[in-house]
Design a protein around this motif. Structure first.
Motif, PDB file in Angstrom:
ATOM      1  N   UNK A  43       0.829  -1.218   0.000  1.00 35.33           N
ATOM      2  CA  UNK A  43       0.000   0.000   0.000  1.00 35.33           C
ATOM      3  C   UNK A  43       0.859   1.263   0.000  1.00 35.33           C
ATOM      4  N   UNK A  44       1.888   1.267   0.823  1.00 30.35           N
ATOM      5  CA  UNK A  44       2.775   2.431   0.896  1.00 30.35           C
ATOM      6  C   UNK A  44       3.545   2.593  -0.419  1.00 30.35           C
ATOM      7  N   UNK A  45       4.033   1.499  -0.971  1.00 25.11           N
ATOM      8  CA  UNK A  45       4.752   1.551  -2.247  1.00 25.11           C
ATOM      9  C   UNK A  45       3.827   2.045  -3.360  1.00 25.11           C
ATOM     10  N   UNK A  46       2.581   1.571  -3.373  1.00 26.56           N
ATOM     11  CA  UNK A  46       1.616   2.016  -4.385  1.00 26.56           C
ATOM     12  C   UNK A  46       1.353   3.515  -4.246  1.00 26.56           C
ATOM     13  N   UNK A  47       1.255   4.013  -3.024  1.00 24.83           N
ATOM     14  CA  UNK A  47       1.047   5.446  -2.802  1.00 24.83           C
ATOM     15  C   UNK A  47       2.240   6.245  -3.325  1.00 24.83           C
ATOM     16  N   UNK A  48       3.454   5.756  -3.071  1.00 21.10           N
ATOM     17  CA  UNK A  48       4.662   6.426  -3.556  1.00 21.10           C
ATOM     18  C   UNK A  48       4.616   6.546  -5.082  1.00 21.10           C
ATOM     19  N   UNK A  49       4.305   5.450  -5.756  1.00 22.65           N
ATOM     20  CA  UNK A  49       4.267   5.452  -7.217  1.00 22.65           C
ATOM     21  C   UNK A  49       3.146   6.355  -7.731  1.00 22.65           C
ATOM     22  N   UNK A  50       1.962   6.281  -7.115  1.00 20.49           N
ATOM     23  CA  UNK A  50       0.834   7.091  -7.554  1.00 20.49           C
ATOM     24  C   UNK A  50       1.103   8.586  -7.382  1.00 20.49           C
ATOM     25  N   UNK A  51       1.710   8.971  -6.267  1.00 23.75           N
ATOM     26  CA  UNK A  51       2.014  10.391  -6.039  1.00 23.75           C
ATOM     27  C   UNK A  51       2.915  10.950  -7.132  1.00 23.75           C
ATOM     28  N   UNK A  52       3.741  10.108  -7.688  1.00 18.75           N
ATOM     29  CA  UNK A  52       4.706  10.536  -8.702  1.00 18.75           C
ATOM     30  C   UNK A  52       4.286  10.166 -10.115  1.00 18.75           C
ATOM     31  N   UNK A  53       3.094   9.632 -10.262  1.00 16.60           N
ATOM     32  CA  UNK A  53       2.565   9.188 -11.567  1.00 16.60           C
ATOM     33  C   UNK A  53       3.512   8.220 -12.257  1.00 16.60           C
ATOM     34  N   UNK A  54       4.110   7.321 -11.480  1.00 20.71           N
ATOM     35  CA  UNK A  54       5.013   6.312 -12.024  1.00 20.71           C
ATOM     36  C   UNK A  54       4.245   5.022 -12.281  1.00 20.71           C
ATOM     37  N   UNK A  55       4.476   4.416 -13.443  1.00 16.92           N
ATOM     38  CA  UNK A  55       3.802   3.151 -13.743  1.00 16.92           C
ATOM     39  C   UNK A  55       4.609   1.960 -13.239  1.00 16.92           C
ATOM     40  N   UNK A  56       5.897   2.192 -12.998  1.00 14.27           N
ATOM     41  CA  UNK A  56       6.722   1.114 -12.445  1.00 14.27           C
ATOM     42  C   UNK A  56       7.731   1.717 -11.464  1.00 14.27           C
ATOM     43  N   UNK A  57       8.182   0.905 -10.519  1.00 15.28           N
ATOM     44  CA  UNK A  57       9.105   1.433  -9.506  1.00 15.28           C
ATOM     45  C   UNK A  57      10.480   1.752 -10.094  1.00 15.28           C
ATOM     46  N   UNK A  58      11.163   2.726  -9.496  1.00  9.58           N
ATOM     47  CA  UNK A  58      12.529   3.033  -9.941  1.00  9.58           C
ATOM     48  C   UNK A  58      13.475   1.883  -9.582  1.00  9.58           C
ATOM     49  N   UNK A  59      14.647   1.816 -10.216  1.00 10.38           N
ATOM     50  CA  UNK A  59      15.614   0.754  -9.906  1.00 10.38           C
ATOM     51  C   UNK A  59      15.959   0.722  -8.419  1.00 10.38           C
ATOM     52  N   UNK A  60      15.990  -0.480  -7.851  1.00 10.86           N
ATOM     53  CA  UNK A  60      16.359  -0.657  -6.459  1.00 10.86           C
ATOM     54  C   UNK A  60      15.232  -0.396  -5.468  1.00 10.86           C
ATOM     55  N   UNK A  61      14.074   0.030  -5.941  1.00  7.66           N
ATOM     56  CA  UNK A  61      12.964   0.406  -5.070  1.00  7.66           C
ATOM     57  C   UNK A  61      12.530  -0.746  -4.156  1.00  7.66           C
ATOM     58  N   UNK A  62      12.582  -1.957  -4.652  1.00  4.01           N
ATOM     59  CA  UNK A  62      12.171  -3.121  -3.866  1.00  4.01           C
ATOM     60  C   UNK A  62      13.061  -3.386  -2.662  1.00  4.01           C
TER      61      UNK A  62
END
Length: 164
Positions: free
Chosen positions: A105-124
């Motif tokens: 949920x927190x990761x999805x919020x991070x991506x949504x706030x930035x309008x990112x369709x996929x996580x940046x490298x190393x995000x996991x």
């Protein structure tokens, strides 16, 4: 120490103002102060996330994360205003939730706030940190309001005095 949700219910006006200042640029932005191993201060920019009833950060393995793992005390301060001096500052202790659904949920919020369709490298590899509130100060137009979790009904309202 209170979760963001409990803080918000104890001091709704302060929490609302704090949220507005944390997110004034559309994404959460603040400085995170931690305690180094030698006892000195360390300050880093972070992207706090208000998700569900919590105040979170996803931190990469770094000195600031190592600081929090060793000494969970922190201070969080909003970025300076472009015009004016409004600020929101809080202190507390970090927790490290292991709930994978919460992390998603927190990761999805991070991506949504930035309008990112996929996580940046190393995000996991980032570590989920929840920031629990002990005290806060809201400063607006030269006045400040202080709040403490130890006595959630306590508010100190003051006016800053110019130093001479």
């Amino acid at each position: 120490m209170l979760s963001w949700g409990r803080f918000r219910r104890s001091a709704p006006d302060l929490a609302s103002s704090g949220r507005a200042l944390l997110y004034r640029d559309g994404v959460g932005l603040a400085y995170l102060g931690t305690v180094r191993a030698d006892g000195g201060p360390r300050v880093h920019p972070v992207s706090p996330l208000l998700v569900e009833d919590g105040l979170f950060a996803l931190l990469m393995v770094s000195p600031k994360l190592e600081d929090l793992l060793r000494d969970d005390r922190f201070a969080l301060h909003t970025f300076p205003m472009y015009d004016g001096e409004d600020a929101f500052y809080l202190t507390g202790r970090a927790r490290f939730p292991r709930d994978q659904a919460l992390r998603r949920s927190v990761a999805a919020a991070f991506l949504a706030e930035r309008s990112l369709s996929s996580p940046p490298p190393g995000f996991g590899q980032n570590v989920l940190v929840e920031l629990h509130v002990e005290t806060c100060v809201l400063s607006r137009a030269g006045e400040h309001i202080t709040w403490a979790a130890a006595d959630p009904h306590f508010y100190e309202i003051g006016r800053h005095r110019a130093m001479r």
